[in-house]
Motif scaffolding. Structure first.
Motif, PDB file in Angstrom:
ATOM      1  N   LEU A 111       0.838  -1.200   0.000  1.00  0.00           N
ATOM      2  CA  LEU A 111       0.000   0.000   0.000  1.00  0.00           C
ATOM      3  C   LEU A 111       0.875   1.252   0.000  1.00  0.00           C
ATOM      4  N   GLY A 112       1.948   1.247   0.784  1.00  0.00           N
ATOM      5  CA  GLY A 112       2.862   2.387   0.794  1.00  0.00           C
ATOM      6  C   GLY A 112       3.495   2.627  -0.569  1.00  0.00           C
ATOM      7  N   LEU A 113       3.901   1.550  -1.224  1.00  0.00           N
ATOM      8  CA  LEU A 113       4.482   1.665  -2.563  1.00  0.00           C
ATOM      9  C   LEU A 113       3.458   2.206  -3.551  1.00  0.00           C
ATOM     10  N   TYR A 114       2.224   1.699  -3.482  1.00  0.00           N
ATOM     11  CA  TYR A 114       1.160   2.179  -4.361  1.00  0.00           C
ATOM     12  C   TYR A 114       0.927   3.678  -4.165  1.00  0.00           C
ATOM     13  N   MET A 115       0.858   4.102  -2.895  1.00  0.00           N
ATOM     14  CA  MET A 115       0.634   5.523  -2.630  1.00  0.00           C
ATOM     15  C   MET A 115       1.787   6.357  -3.177  1.00  0.00           C
ATOM     16  N   GLY A 116       3.000   5.873  -3.010  1.00  0.00           N
ATOM     17  CA  GLY A 116       4.149   6.607  -3.527  1.00  0.00           C
ATOM     18  C   GLY A 116       4.158   6.704  -5.042  1.00  0.00           C
ATOM     19  N   MET A 117       3.809   5.604  -5.691  1.00  0.00           N
ATOM     20  CA  MET A 117       3.808   5.588  -7.163  1.00  0.00           C
ATOM     21  C   MET A 117       2.706   6.472  -7.749  1.00  0.00           C
ATOM     22  N   THR A 118       1.554   6.509  -7.087  1.00  0.00           N
ATOM     23  CA  THR A 118       0.432   7.302  -7.599  1.00  0.00           C
ATOM     24  C   THR A 118       0.415   8.722  -7.035  1.00  0.00           C
ATOM     25  N   GLU A 119       1.244   8.971  -6.020  1.00  0.00           N
ATOM     26  CA  GLU A 119       1.289  10.251  -5.328  1.00  0.00           C
ATOM     27  C   GLU A 119      -0.075  10.626  -4.749  1.00  0.00           C
ATOM     28  N   LYS A 120      -0.819   9.597  -4.323  1.00  0.00           N
ATOM     29  CA  LYS A 120      -2.106   9.782  -3.640  1.00  0.00           C
ATOM     30  C   LYS A 120      -1.947   9.209  -2.240  1.00  0.00           C
ATOM     31  N   PHE A 121      -1.936  10.077  -1.254  1.00  0.00           N
ATOM     32  CA  PHE A 121      -1.577   9.670   0.103  1.00  0.00           C
ATOM     33  C   PHE A 121      -2.751   9.697   1.085  1.00  0.00           C
ATOM     34  N   GLN A 146      -4.539   7.336   2.009  1.00  0.00           N
ATOM     35  CA  GLN A 146      -4.624   6.103   2.785  1.00  0.00           C
ATOM     36  C   GLN A 146      -3.454   5.931   3.764  1.00  0.00           C
ATOM     37  N   VAL A 147      -2.733   6.999   4.050  1.00  0.00           N
ATOM     38  CA  VAL A 147      -1.620   6.918   5.000  1.00  0.00           C
ATOM     39  C   VAL A 147      -2.066   6.352   6.358  1.00  0.00           C
ATOM     40  N   PRO A 148      -3.236   6.740   6.883  1.00  0.00           N
ATOM     41  CA  PRO A 148      -3.647   6.130   8.157  1.00  0.00           C
ATOM     42  C   PRO A 148      -3.833   4.609   8.068  1.00  0.00           C
ATOM     43  N   VAL A 149      -4.325   4.120   6.946  1.00  0.00           N
ATOM     44  CA  VAL A 149      -4.472   2.667   6.773  1.00  0.00           C
ATOM     45  C   VAL A 149      -3.093   2.020   6.726  1.00  0.00           C
ATOM     46  N   HIS A 150      -2.190   2.626   5.980  1.00  0.00           N
ATOM     47  CA  HIS A 150      -0.812   2.139   5.886  1.00  0.00           C
ATOM     48  C   HIS A 150      -0.176   2.053   7.285  1.00  0.00           C
ATOM     49  N   ALA A 151      -0.349   3.102   8.065  1.00  0.00           N
ATOM     50  CA  ALA A 151       0.227   3.129   9.420  1.00  0.00           C
ATOM     51  C   ALA A 151      -0.417   2.067  10.310  1.00  0.00           C
ATOM     52  N   HIS A 152      -1.737   1.926  10.242  1.00  0.00           N
ATOM     53  CA  HIS A 152      -2.417   0.924  11.061  1.00  0.00           C
ATOM     54  C   HIS A 152      -2.062  -0.498  10.637  1.00  0.00           C
ATOM     55  N   LEU A 153      -1.926  -0.727   9.343  1.00  0.00           N
ATOM     56  CA  LEU A 153      -1.501  -2.058   8.874  1.00  0.00           C
ATOM     57  C   LEU A 153      -0.123  -2.398   9.441  1.00  0.00           C
ATOM     58  N   ASN A 154       0.765  -1.401   9.457  1.00  0.00           N
ATOM     59  CA  ASN A 154       2.100  -1.634  10.006  1.00  0.00           C
ATOM     60  C   ASN A 154       2.073  -1.838  11.514  1.00  0.00           C
ATOM     61  N   LEU A 155       1.288  -1.032  12.228  1.00  0.00           N
ATOM     62  CA  LEU A 155       1.315  -1.102  13.690  1.00  0.00           C
ATOM     63  C   LEU A 155       0.427  -2.207  14.263  1.00  0.00           C
ATOM     64  N   LEU A 156      -0.819  -2.284  13.816  1.00  0.00           N
ATOM     65  CA  LEU A 156      -1.705  -3.338  14.333  1.00  0.00           C
ATOM     66  C   LEU A 156      -1.422  -4.686  13.678  1.00  0.00           C
ATOM     67  N   GLY A 157      -0.918  -4.645  12.459  1.00  0.00           N
ATOM     68  CA  GLY A 157      -0.613  -5.877  11.747  1.00  0.00           C
ATOM     69  C   GLY A 157       0.810  -6.326  11.979  1.00  0.00           C
ATOM     70  N   TRP A 158       1.726  -5.747  11.262  1.00  0.00           N
ATOM     71  CA  TRP A 158       3.120  -6.187  11.280  1.00  0.00           C
ATOM     72  C   TRP A 158       3.746  -6.101  12.675  1.00  0.00           C
ATOM     73  N   VAL A 159       3.825  -4.920  13.249  1.00  0.00           N
ATOM     74  CA  VAL A 159       4.578  -4.730  14.492  1.00  0.00           C
ATOM     75  C   VAL A 159       3.908  -5.420  15.679  1.00  0.00           C
ATOM     76  N   SER A 160       2.633  -5.132  15.900  1.00  0.00           N
ATOM     77  CA  SER A 160       1.951  -5.723  17.058  1.00  0.00           C
ATOM     78  C   SER A 160       1.908  -7.239  16.975  1.00  0.00           C
ATOM     79  N   MET A 161       1.553  -7.759  15.810  1.00  0.00           N
ATOM     80  CA  MET A 161       1.451  -9.210  15.687  1.00  0.00           C
ATOM     81  C   MET A 161       2.810  -9.889  15.830  1.00  0.00           C
ATOM     82  N   ALA A 162       3.844  -9.263  15.297  1.00  0.00           N
ATOM     83  CA  ALA A 162       5.183  -9.829  15.474  1.00  0.00           C
ATOM     84  C   ALA A 162       5.567  -9.811  16.955  1.00  0.00           C
ATOM     85  N   LEU A 163       5.246  -8.739  17.640  1.00  0.00           N
ATOM     86  CA  LEU A 163       5.540  -8.678  19.072  1.00  0.00           C
ATOM     87  C   LEU A 163       4.719  -9.705  19.853  1.00  0.00           C
ATOM     88  N   PHE A 164       3.433  -9.858  19.496  1.00  0.00           N
ATOM     89  CA  PHE A 164       2.630 -10.895  20.158  1.00  0.00           C
ATOM     90  C   PHE A 164       3.307 -12.252  19.985  1.00  0.00           C
TER      91      PHE A 164
END
Length: 123
Positions: free
Chosen positions: A19-29, A31-49
């Motif tokens: 999603l971050g790459l898509y936003m960067g390529m299209t220069e439409k940002f 969805q930054v809150p979704v990108h941040a939540h995917l990273n924090l609630l998904g990647w980071v939190s789940m990895a820590l769990f």
């Protein structure tokens, strides 16, 4: 329990970076809150769990751990989809985002309670 969390975390990492790459390529940002939540609630939190349950296997064996796992893994995708659509212009989804976020928080509270109950206090 730890392996499940770590594998799912890796999936969220791929989705968040995509999603971050898509936003960067299209220069439409919008969805930054979704990108941040995917990273924090998904990647980071789940990895820590996963790492915490690996370090403290007794914590991963409880009913609270199972409830936390299912609540988190059922609410986060719905939360992210609703947030995505809300940010794309569907303001009517605001209450849905709030409700799902609250249920996600409830699952995280279960995680915290589980740790307090199962991880021995250090001396």
């Amino acid at each position: 329990m730890s392996t499940r969390w770590l594998r799912i975390a890796a999936v969220y990492f791929v989705v968040a970076i995509s999603l971050g790459l898509y936003m960067g390529m299209t220069e439409k940002f919008t969805q930054v809150p979704v990108h941040a939540h995917l990273n924090l609630l998904g990647w980071v939190s789940m990895a820590l769990f996963g790492l915490i349950y690996q370090a403290f296997p007794a914590a991963g064996q409880t009913k609270l751990a199972k409830w936390h796992f299912w609540i988190h893994n059922l609410t986060v995708p719905v939360f992210m989809a609703a947030l995505f659509l809300m940010l794309a212009g569907n303001a009517a989804l605001g209450p849905v985002v709030g409700i799902i976020a609250t249920v996600t928080l409830f699952g995280i509270v279960l995680f915290a309670i589980n740790l307090w109950r199962t991880i021995p206090a250090s001396n």
